[in-house]
Design a protein around this motif. Structure first.
Motif, PDB file in Angstrom:
ATOM      1  N   THR A  55      17.382  34.933  -7.672  1.00 43.36           N
ATOM      2  CA  THR A  55      16.134  34.213  -7.971  1.00 43.36           C
ATOM      3  C   THR A  55      16.655  32.958  -8.897  1.00 43.36           C
ATOM      4  O   THR A  55      16.503  31.656  -8.487  1.00 43.36           O
ATOM      5  CB  THR A  55      15.075  34.881  -8.234  1.00 43.36           C
ATOM      6  N   ALA A  56      17.147  33.497 -10.097  1.00 44.42           N
ATOM      7  CA  ALA A  56      17.681  32.435 -10.970  1.00 44.42           C
ATOM      8  C   ALA A  56      18.630  31.198 -10.451  1.00 44.42           C
ATOM      9  O   ALA A  56      18.547  30.171 -10.539  1.00 44.42           O
ATOM     10  CB  ALA A  56      18.162  33.300 -12.386  1.00 44.42           C
ATOM     11  N   LEU A  57      19.681  31.971  -9.721  1.00 43.51           N
ATOM     12  CA  LEU A  57      20.367  31.024  -9.040  1.00 43.51           C
ATOM     13  C   LEU A  57      19.927  29.991  -7.981  1.00 43.51           C
ATOM     14  O   LEU A  57      20.010  29.086  -8.011  1.00 43.51           O
ATOM     15  CB  LEU A  57      21.657  31.846  -8.262  1.00 43.51           C
ATOM     16  N   PHE A  58      18.715  30.619  -7.077  1.00 44.41           N
ATOM     17  CA  PHE A  58      18.192  29.833  -6.555  1.00 44.41           C
ATOM     18  C   PHE A  58      17.254  28.690  -6.957  1.00 44.41           C
ATOM     19  O   PHE A  58      17.587  27.512  -6.352  1.00 44.41           O
ATOM     20  CB  PHE A  58      17.115  30.760  -5.453  1.00 44.41           C
ATOM     21  N   VAL A  59      16.833  29.102  -8.003  1.00 47.83           N
ATOM     22  CA  VAL A  59      15.785  28.012  -8.954  1.00 47.83           C
ATOM     23  C   VAL A  59      16.660  26.920  -9.341  1.00 47.83           C
ATOM     24  O   VAL A  59      16.383  25.945  -9.407  1.00 47.83           O
ATOM     25  CB  VAL A  59      15.155  28.823  -9.967  1.00 47.83           C
ATOM     26  N   ILE A  60      17.900  27.393 -10.070  1.00 49.49           N
ATOM     27  CA  ILE A  60      18.803  26.378 -10.679  1.00 49.49           C
ATOM     28  C   ILE A  60      19.073  25.490  -9.588  1.00 49.49           C
ATOM     29  O   ILE A  60      19.295  24.101  -9.692  1.00 49.49           O
ATOM     30  CB  ILE A  60      19.962  27.231 -11.120  1.00 49.49           C
TER      31      ILE A  60
END
Lengths: 355, 339
Positions: A55-60
């Motif tokens: 999720t963090a990668l997606f948001v970044i």
């Protein structure tokens, strides 16, 4: 975290149950969640953290899309020459190009941005409406409650994609095919989920002694709802929110796939790209399908894992609490615990409580 | 004797109550569909025919279709069309929605049945294994697989399946020309009734990939539900009692665990129908499957309000009726359901 007595090892001693409950009663709902997350272990812990990382990668990726993507989502030429049409992946275009000579890599990255925008809007809309309606309906009851329950049940019974399609069909006639329109179409689908859960917990919380006490002391309904119900009810929301976020990505793409989502001129959208790629598939071209598809599956997977992990951690019927090791000061020194961190270690109480 | 009559009485009462409760539900659904269709600005005629016709002609068309009537009158007409199972006549090609359902419903039915079969064949054994060996590698793997299948929309899995198997499965080749008499409007049944087994094989070949694509959408839910049911039923007191009696572990799991874990599958089926119908719309579009879903998409693109309203109404009714049937079956199987 109560790590003062023990050094950090493969198995961290969790906050003792006593400390957990004391903290939660003082700080209310969200603290209970963080405590439970810290106590997670095994498969739920793995799911939780894998989901969180994805999720963090997606948001970044979504936030920094213009910096990451080599081209803009609608760039079809650079340096005075057009990009190749349906070019296979090479050094210039790592993920190849589409039938419209667009760079697949850039569109895939920008697609994350669109998905995030719509998802956040949809979740916020449905959260506000669903929680508000659920609280009011559950607390006041009466005819409003009955009507709302009927309407929400009807919406819930509806095939959700069909509901989004109808909403998209109607809204696209009203306000065009932008991010907000897409978010609204998706919102309609998710309001009933929040409503149901929030109403149910509001109903049970209404009968709780502390609410009765507050009422007896003359607290107004708005105060009771804000101060006493909200904190109790809101705990059930994070799991639904993450699951909905996952669903929203798929639903948005479904709408885009059917031509009811975001207009292709406005933003890059995975569903639209996949629809355009169907003809490529029949011609044996894989890159226009694989990359946006993979990106979408990974994004949905991230949120799903996060939600499932949270559910396993928070849902008491699914939770398997790891029992902390009991140290017997007379017989065991701290160093031996560090050395024997395996579950089978002698001198430690071992066992997993089911339920 | 008196006992059985009492039981069937309670079953009958349960079914009647359930039907009575479904009536307001259907009414609310109809109102919802009607309202949603009227939220759009203008009216169906001007949005589908605007620009093609001049103002007076538009007004005439509007009047002919009853769109200048007051809303309650329109709603009444809509209700009548539902009660008579007519569901209105489309603008764009003057077809009765009922005909669309009859002619294209068979294809959708075949597709969803295929998907259910796939989901059950894969989902039930895997779910049982995962529940039996909780937290062992098979469980972790199956959970991962079911999560991935849940996370993959039809329009991702379907093209990938086509890329992987499109040439070998005969998907790419067009359906052979079928000369079978129409009896049931379900192509495969018609072909079978006609004894044309080549046609049946061909249809099955074309059905394979769409069914897998659609089935993958729900197989994850199957696995998860059965796994949890098995885990919970294995914690039951009767399991402990069986073990205490010295029943072999294999028998405990197979006779006492599996059976009780499988009963809720029926409920899962009911819950999945809505999801299947939504997924069928996408699957039909991808594979050019001649079902109701593809018709819906075509009519949406033509902004044909009556057709969309009619088809959506039918979908909603199907979901309600199936959930009713599921409840009845559950009540038949499990006496606790009937209070």
């Amino acid at each position: 975290m109560a790590t003062t007595t023990l050094p950090t090892g493969p198995i961290e001693p969790d906050a003792t149950p006593a400390a957990g409950t004391a903290a939660s009663s003082r700080f209310g709902g969200l603290r209970r969640i963080t405590t439970a997350v810290r106590e997670a272990h095994g498969v739920p812990k793995f799911m939780l953290w894998t989901g969180a990382v994805i999720t963090a990668l997606f948001v970044i990726t979504a936030v920094f899309a213009p910096l990451i993507a080599p081209y803009s989502f609608d760039t079809y030429r650079a340096g005075g020459t057009n990009f190749p049409k349906q070019g296979s992946p090479d050094g210039d275009h790592w993920f190849g190009t589409t039938v419209q000579s667009l760079d697949v890599l850039s569109r895939t990255i920008y697609g994350a941005r669109t998905a995030l925008e719509v998802m956040v809007l949809a979740v916020i809309f449905s959260l506000i409406l669903g929680v508000l309606l659920g609280l009011v309906s559950g607390y006041f009851g009466g005819w409003l409650d009955r009507i709302l329950v009927l309407v929400m049940d009807a919406l819930f019974a509806f095939p959700y994609l069909l509901l989004a399609i109808v909403a998209g069909f109607v809204f696209s006639g009203v306000s065009g095919g932008g991010v907000v329109t897409a978010a609204l179409s998706i919102t309609v689908v998710y309001i009933p989920q929040y409503y149901r859960v929030v109403r149910a917990s509001a109903l049970s919380a209404r009968e709780a002694t502390f609410v009765e006490a507050a009422r007896a002391m003359g607290a107004k309904p708005s105060v009771v709802i804000r101060k006493y119900l909200f904190g109790n009810v809101i705990q059930s929301v994070p799991v639904i929110t993450t699951m909905n976020a996952a669903d929203a990505i798929g639903t948005l793409a479904g709408l885009g796939f059917l031509g009811l989502g975001i207009q292709p001129t406005e933003a890059a959208e995975w569903g639209y790209d996949l629809e355009r790629a169907i003809d490529d598939v029949n011609a044996g071209m894989w890159w226009t399908t694989l990359y946006p598809g993979l990106a979408m599956v990974i994004a949905i997977l991230g949120f799903t894992l996060l939600g499932e992990g949270l559910n396993d951690v928070l849902n008491p019927t699914m939770r398997r609490r790891r029992l902390g090791k009991v140290l017997l000061p007379d017989h065991t020194r701290r160093r031996t615990v560090t050395a024997s961190a395996l579950p089978e270690a002698p001198g430690a109480t071992e066992g997993e409580a089911v339920k | 004797m008196s006992n059985t009559s009492k039981q069937s009485g309670s079953l009958r009462r349960y079914i009647l109550t359930r039907i009575a409760l479904a009536v307001p539900m259907v009414l609310i659904l109809l109102i919802l569909v009607f309202v949603m269709m009227r939220v759009a600005p203008g009216d169906p005629i001007s949005s589908s025919q605007g620009g093609k016709l001049n103002a007076t002609e538009l007004a005439a068309r509007r009047h002919a279709a009853g769109f200048d009537a007051p809303l309650y009158q329109q709603f009444w007409d809509y209700l009548k069309s539902v009660v008579t199972l007519n569901f209105g006549t489309t603008f764009s090609d003057r077809r009765s929605v009922r005909d669309i359902i009859i002619e294209n419903g068979g294809a959708t039915l075949t597709l969803t049945a295929g998907a259910l079969v796939f989901a059950a064949v894969i989902g039930i054994p895997v779910g049982l294994l995962a529940g039996r060996y909780r937290d062992r590698p098979v469980d972790v793997l199956s959970r991962l697989a079911s999560t991935i299948s849940y996370a993959s929309p039809v329009f991702v899995t379907a093209p990938l399946l086509m890329l992987a198997f499109g040439t070998t499965s005969g998907q790419a080749s067009p359906l052979i020309q079928l000369n079978v008499p129409t009896q049931t409007h379900i192509l495969i049944v018609d072909a079978a009734l006609d004894g044309d087994w080549d046609a049946v094989t061909d249809i099955l070949q074309h059905l394979l990939l769409p069914s897998i694509a659609l089935g993958l959408l729900i197989v994850g839910v199957f696995i998860r539900m059965i796994r949890i049911n098995l885990i919970q039923s294995l914690q039951g007191d009767y399991i402990e009692a069986a073990r205490a009696r010295g029943v072999r572990e294999r028998h405990v799991v197979a006779r006492h665990g599996f059976r009780n874990a499988l009963v809720p599958v029926i409920t899962v089926l009911g819950l999945q129908v809505a999801m299947l119908l939504g997924g069928a719309v996408l699957t039909e579009k991808i594979f050019n499957w001649p079902g109701i879903g593809r018709q819906l998409i075509d009519y949406i693109n033509q902004r044909d309000y009556v057709a969309v309203q009619g088809i959506v109404t039918v979908f909603a009714l199907v979901v309600v009726v199936i959930s009713l049937l599921i409840d009845f079956v559950n009540a038949l199987i499990d006496p606790r359901v009937r209070y």
